[in-house]
Design a protein around this motif. Structure first.
Motif, PDB file in Angstrom:
ATOM      1  N   GLN A 174       0.840  -1.209   0.000  1.00 42.77           N
ATOM      2  CA  GLN A 174       0.000   0.000   0.000  1.00 42.77           C
ATOM      3  C   GLN A 174       0.869   1.249   0.000  1.00 42.77           C
ATOM      4  O   GLN A 174       0.560   2.219  -0.690  1.00 42.77           O
ATOM      5  CB  GLN A 174      -0.946  -0.002   1.188  1.00 42.77           C
ATOM      6  CG  GLN A 174      -2.126  -0.915   1.009  1.00 42.77           C
ATOM      7  CD  GLN A 174      -3.195  -0.670   2.055  1.00 42.77           C
ATOM      8  OE1 GLN A 174      -2.916  -0.335   3.197  1.00 42.77           O
ATOM      9  NE2 GLN A 174      -4.443  -0.836   1.646  1.00 42.77           N
ATOM     10  N   ALA A 175       1.956   1.227   0.765  1.00 45.65           N
ATOM     11  CA  ALA A 175       2.855   2.383   0.807  1.00 45.65           C
ATOM     12  C   ALA A 175       3.518   2.623  -0.550  1.00 45.65           C
ATOM     13  O   ALA A 175       3.718   3.761  -0.957  1.00 45.65           O
ATOM     14  CB  ALA A 175       3.909   2.189   1.888  1.00 45.65           C
ATOM     15  N   TYR A 176       3.856   1.571  -1.263  1.00 52.32           N
ATOM     16  CA  TYR A 176       4.448   1.689  -2.595  1.00 52.32           C
ATOM     17  C   TYR A 176       3.397   2.065  -3.647  1.00 52.32           C
ATOM     18  O   TYR A 176       3.716   2.672  -4.657  1.00 52.32           O
ATOM     19  CB  TYR A 176       5.103   0.367  -3.017  1.00 52.32           C
ATOM     20  CG  TYR A 176       6.552   0.219  -2.605  1.00 52.32           C
ATOM     21  CD1 TYR A 176       7.580   0.544  -3.480  1.00 52.32           C
ATOM     22  CD2 TYR A 176       6.897  -0.275  -1.362  1.00 52.32           C
ATOM     23  CE1 TYR A 176       8.910   0.384  -3.132  1.00 52.32           C
ATOM     24  CE2 TYR A 176       8.231  -0.436  -0.999  1.00 52.32           C
ATOM     25  CZ  TYR A 176       9.229  -0.101  -1.884  1.00 52.32           C
ATOM     26  OH  TYR A 176      10.547  -0.266  -1.526  1.00 52.32           O
ATOM     27  N   GLY A 177       2.168   1.593  -3.455  1.00 56.98           N
ATOM     28  CA  GLY A 177       1.112   1.868  -4.420  1.00 56.98           C
ATOM     29  C   GLY A 177       0.972   0.819  -5.501  1.00 56.98           C
ATOM     30  O   GLY A 177       0.323   1.062  -6.516  1.00 56.98           O
ATOM     31  N   PHE A 178       1.585  -0.333  -5.321  1.00 54.32           N
ATOM     32  CA  PHE A 178       1.460  -1.436  -6.270  1.00 54.32           C
ATOM     33  C   PHE A 178       1.794  -2.743  -5.564  1.00 54.32           C
ATOM     34  O   PHE A 178       2.392  -2.741  -4.499  1.00 54.32           O
ATOM     35  CB  PHE A 178       2.362  -1.239  -7.498  1.00 54.32           C
ATOM     36  CG  PHE A 178       3.825  -1.032  -7.188  1.00 54.32           C
ATOM     37  CD1 PHE A 178       4.679  -2.112  -6.980  1.00 54.32           C
ATOM     38  CD2 PHE A 178       4.351   0.252  -7.118  1.00 54.32           C
ATOM     39  CE1 PHE A 178       6.027  -1.922  -6.704  1.00 54.32           C
ATOM     40  CE2 PHE A 178       5.697   0.459  -6.838  1.00 54.32           C
ATOM     41  CZ  PHE A 178       6.528  -0.632  -6.629  1.00 54.32           C
ATOM     42  N   ARG A 179       1.397  -3.850  -6.213  1.00 52.25           N
ATOM     43  CA  ARG A 179       1.670  -5.189  -5.660  1.00 52.25           C
ATOM     44  C   ARG A 179       3.099  -5.593  -5.994  1.00 52.25           C
ATOM     45  O   ARG A 179       3.583  -5.343  -7.100  1.00 52.25           O
ATOM     46  CB  ARG A 179       0.700  -6.226  -6.224  1.00 52.25           C
ATOM     47  CG  ARG A 179      -0.730  -5.916  -5.818  1.00 52.25           C
ATOM     48  CD  ARG A 179      -1.620  -7.041  -5.409  1.00 52.25           C
ATOM     49  NE  ARG A 179      -1.103  -8.334  -5.092  1.00 52.25           N
ATOM     50  CZ  ARG A 179      -0.995  -8.822  -3.839  1.00 52.25           C
ATOM     51  NH1 ARG A 179      -1.321  -8.084  -2.808  1.00 52.25           N
ATOM     52  NH2 ARG A 179      -0.575 -10.047  -3.648  1.00 52.25           N
ATOM     53  N   PHE A 180       3.746  -6.218  -5.035  1.00 49.82           N
ATOM     54  CA  PHE A 180       5.083  -6.755  -5.257  1.00 49.82           C
ATOM     55  C   PHE A 180       4.983  -8.045  -6.060  1.00 49.82           C
ATOM     56  O   PHE A 180       3.994  -8.769  -5.945  1.00 49.82           O
ATOM     57  CB  PHE A 180       5.775  -7.077  -3.932  1.00 49.82           C
ATOM     58  CG  PHE A 180       6.000  -5.903  -3.024  1.00 49.82           C
ATOM     59  CD1 PHE A 180       6.266  -4.635  -3.513  1.00 49.82           C
ATOM     60  CD2 PHE A 180       5.964  -6.073  -1.653  1.00 49.82           C
ATOM     61  CE1 PHE A 180       6.480  -3.558  -2.662  1.00 49.82           C
ATOM     62  CE2 PHE A 180       6.174  -5.014  -0.792  1.00 49.82           C
ATOM     63  CZ  PHE A 180       6.442  -3.756  -1.290  1.00 49.82           C
ATOM     64  N   PRO A 181       6.023  -8.373  -6.815  1.00 52.98           N
ATOM     65  CA  PRO A 181       6.046  -9.697  -7.444  1.00 52.98           C
ATOM     66  C   PRO A 181       5.984 -10.777  -6.355  1.00 52.98           C
ATOM     67  O   PRO A 181       6.542 -10.604  -5.264  1.00 52.98           O
ATOM     68  CB  PRO A 181       7.390  -9.723  -8.175  1.00 52.98           C
ATOM     69  CG  PRO A 181       7.751  -8.287  -8.367  1.00 52.98           C
ATOM     70  CD  PRO A 181       7.187  -7.562  -7.186  1.00 52.98           C
ATOM     71  N   ALA A 182       5.333 -11.884  -6.663  1.00 55.29           N
ATOM     72  CA  ALA A 182       5.175 -12.959  -5.670  1.00 55.29           C
ATOM     73  C   ALA A 182       6.520 -13.463  -5.170  1.00 55.29           C
ATOM     74  O   ALA A 182       6.668 -13.787  -3.983  1.00 55.29           O
ATOM     75  CB  ALA A 182       4.354 -14.100  -6.268  1.00 55.29           C
ATOM     76  N   ASP A 183       7.523 -13.528  -6.050  1.00 53.24           N
ATOM     77  CA  ASP A 183       8.853 -13.978  -5.620  1.00 53.24           C
ATOM     78  C   ASP A 183       9.457 -13.040  -4.583  1.00 53.24           C
ATOM     79  O   ASP A 183      10.129 -13.484  -3.652  1.00 53.24           O
ATOM     80  CB  ASP A 183       9.811 -14.068  -6.813  1.00 53.24           C
ATOM     81  CG  ASP A 183       9.587 -15.279  -7.697  1.00 53.24           C
ATOM     82  OD1 ASP A 183       8.648 -16.063  -7.440  1.00 53.24           O
ATOM     83  OD2 ASP A 183      10.367 -15.439  -8.661  1.00 53.24           O
ATOM     84  N   LEU A 184       9.257 -11.741  -4.742  1.00 53.95           N
ATOM     85  CA  LEU A 184       9.783 -10.778  -3.769  1.00 53.95           C
ATOM     86  C   LEU A 184       9.082 -10.946  -2.430  1.00 53.95           C
ATOM     87  O   LEU A 184       9.715 -10.918  -1.373  1.00 53.95           O
ATOM     88  CB  LEU A 184       9.641  -9.350  -4.283  1.00 53.95           C
ATOM     89  CG  LEU A 184      10.190  -8.257  -3.364  1.00 53.95           C
ATOM     90  CD1 LEU A 184      11.685  -8.449  -3.127  1.00 53.95           C
ATOM     91  CD2 LEU A 184       9.907  -6.879  -3.952  1.00 53.95           C
ATOM     92  N   ARG A 185       7.768 -11.121  -2.458  1.00 60.55           N
ATOM     93  CA  ARG A 185       7.027 -11.370  -1.207  1.00 60.55           C
ATOM     94  C   ARG A 185       7.558 -12.633  -0.529  1.00 60.55           C
ATOM     95  O   ARG A 185       7.738 -12.655   0.687  1.00 60.55           O
ATOM     96  CB  ARG A 185       5.537 -11.503  -1.474  1.00 60.55           C
ATOM     97  CG  ARG A 185       4.829 -10.176  -1.747  1.00 60.55           C
ATOM     98  CD  ARG A 185       3.337 -10.373  -1.926  1.00 60.55           C
ATOM     99  NE  ARG A 185       2.696 -10.849  -0.717  1.00 60.55           N
ATOM    100  CZ  ARG A 185       2.017 -10.098   0.144  1.00 60.55           C
ATOM    101  NH1 ARG A 185       1.894  -8.802  -0.069  1.00 60.55           N
ATOM    102  NH2 ARG A 185       1.452 -10.624   1.213  1.00 60.55           N
ATOM    103  N   ALA A 186       7.844 -13.665  -1.321  1.00 59.79           N
ATOM    104  CA  ALA A 186       8.358 -14.912  -0.743  1.00 59.79           C
ATOM    105  C   ALA A 186       9.739 -14.687  -0.126  1.00 59.79           C
ATOM    106  O   ALA A 186      10.009 -15.169   0.981  1.00 59.79           O
ATOM    107  CB  ALA A 186       8.403 -15.999  -1.800  1.00 59.79           C
ATOM    108  N   LEU A 187      10.620 -13.946  -0.814  1.00 63.38           N
ATOM    109  CA  LEU A 187      11.945 -13.648  -0.269  1.00 63.38           C
ATOM    110  C   LEU A 187      11.816 -12.868   1.033  1.00 63.38           C
ATOM    111  O   LEU A 187      12.449 -13.210   2.038  1.00 63.38           O
ATOM    112  CB  LEU A 187      12.782 -12.868  -1.283  1.00 63.38           C
ATOM    113  CG  LEU A 187      14.147 -12.370  -0.794  1.00 63.38           C
ATOM    114  CD1 LEU A 187      15.045 -13.533  -0.374  1.00 63.38           C
ATOM    115  CD2 LEU A 187      14.810 -11.514  -1.866  1.00 63.38           C
ATOM    116  N   TRP A 188      11.003 -11.813   1.026  1.00 66.07           N
ATOM    117  CA  TRP A 188      10.861 -10.991   2.223  1.00 66.07           C
ATOM    118  C   TRP A 188      10.101 -11.704   3.345  1.00 66.07           C
ATOM    119  O   TRP A 188      10.197 -11.306   4.493  1.00 66.07           O
ATOM    120  CB  TRP A 188      10.226  -9.669   1.871  1.00 66.07           C
ATOM    121  CG  TRP A 188      11.219  -8.682   1.308  1.00 66.07           C
ATOM    122  CD1 TRP A 188      12.582  -8.748   1.366  1.00 66.07           C
ATOM    123  CD2 TRP A 188      10.921  -7.491   0.601  1.00 66.07           C
ATOM    124  NE1 TRP A 188      13.147  -7.669   0.752  1.00 66.07           N
ATOM    125  CE2 TRP A 188      12.151  -6.873   0.270  1.00 66.07           C
ATOM    126  CE3 TRP A 188       9.740  -6.870   0.210  1.00 66.07           C
ATOM    127  CZ2 TRP A 188      12.231  -5.669  -0.417  1.00 66.07           C
ATOM    128  CZ3 TRP A 188       9.818  -5.680  -0.486  1.00 66.07           C
ATOM    129  CH2 TRP A 188      11.053  -5.079  -0.789  1.00 66.07           C
TER     130      TRP A 188
END
Length: 190
Positions: free
Chosen positions: A46-60
């Motif tokens: 929400q702070a960025y204003g877009f969805r992260f790639p699923a791989d990035l969410r998995a890494l984080w």
């Protein structure tokens, strides 16, 4: 994202951590931050204003960056968490947009260049970053070169597995500096 991809991302991270622990770089593993919750990643998106790639969410979700700068996890680079280097990514993206003749060499698509949805996930200062395009999921190095972006992998999973392969193959060695130590490589910082 498939559960298989999440498992592969987690396994690649664990492979690098295992190598670090065996080769005297435990401080790099100890410096990693805990993973972010799904709710925290939703708030970050929400702070960025877009969805992260699923791989990035998995890494984080495994490690959302690291505690302290230096003692990085990605070669000589720090593993960055959400919110890091946003202004610098935007600056380098601006440089890229000003030079359409360099797009082919950079490996970017017009859709990627036109999108503001980019996220840094590794870096050493503002001058050397690894970024991911949220529109495509592709990974680029980002630096004060011309062009400022260079395609390095089709996804974070591909990049992370290749990094783990290089680490395990002995492409890196533990070197003092940038804090207590880092993984040095003759050819590139990541």
């Amino acid at each position: 994202m498939s559960q298989e991809r999440e498992v592969r991302i987690r396994n690649a991270v664990e492979r690098v951590k295992s190598w670090m622990n065996v080769h005297g770089a435990e401080v790099l593993v100890e410096n990693l931050a805990r993973g972010a919750s799904g709710a925290q990643l939703d708030a970050d998106e929400q702070a960025y204003g877009f969805r992260f790639p699923a791989d990035l969410r998995a890494l984080w979700s495994v490690h959302a960056g690291q505690h302290d700068e230096q003692n990085g996890f990605v070669g000589a680079m720090d593993l960055l968490g959400p919110g890091a280097e946003k202004e610098n990514v935007a600056m380098f993206l601006g440089f890229l947009r000003e030079d359409p003749d360099s797009w082919e060499e950079a490996g970017v698509t017009p859709q990627e260049v036109q999108s503001d949805a980019w996220v840094a996930f590794a870096g050493r200062g503002y001058a050397d970053l690894l970024v991911v395009s949220a529109s495509s999921g592709r990974v680029f190095s980002c630096a004060k070169d011309s062009p400022p972006f260079h395609l390095v992998a089709e996804s974070i999973l591909d990049w992370l597995e290749a990094y783990a392969d290089r680490v395990e193959a002995g492409t890196y060695h533990v070197e003092e500096g940038f804090g207590d130590c880092y993984l040095a490589r003759d050819e590139a910082l990541f």
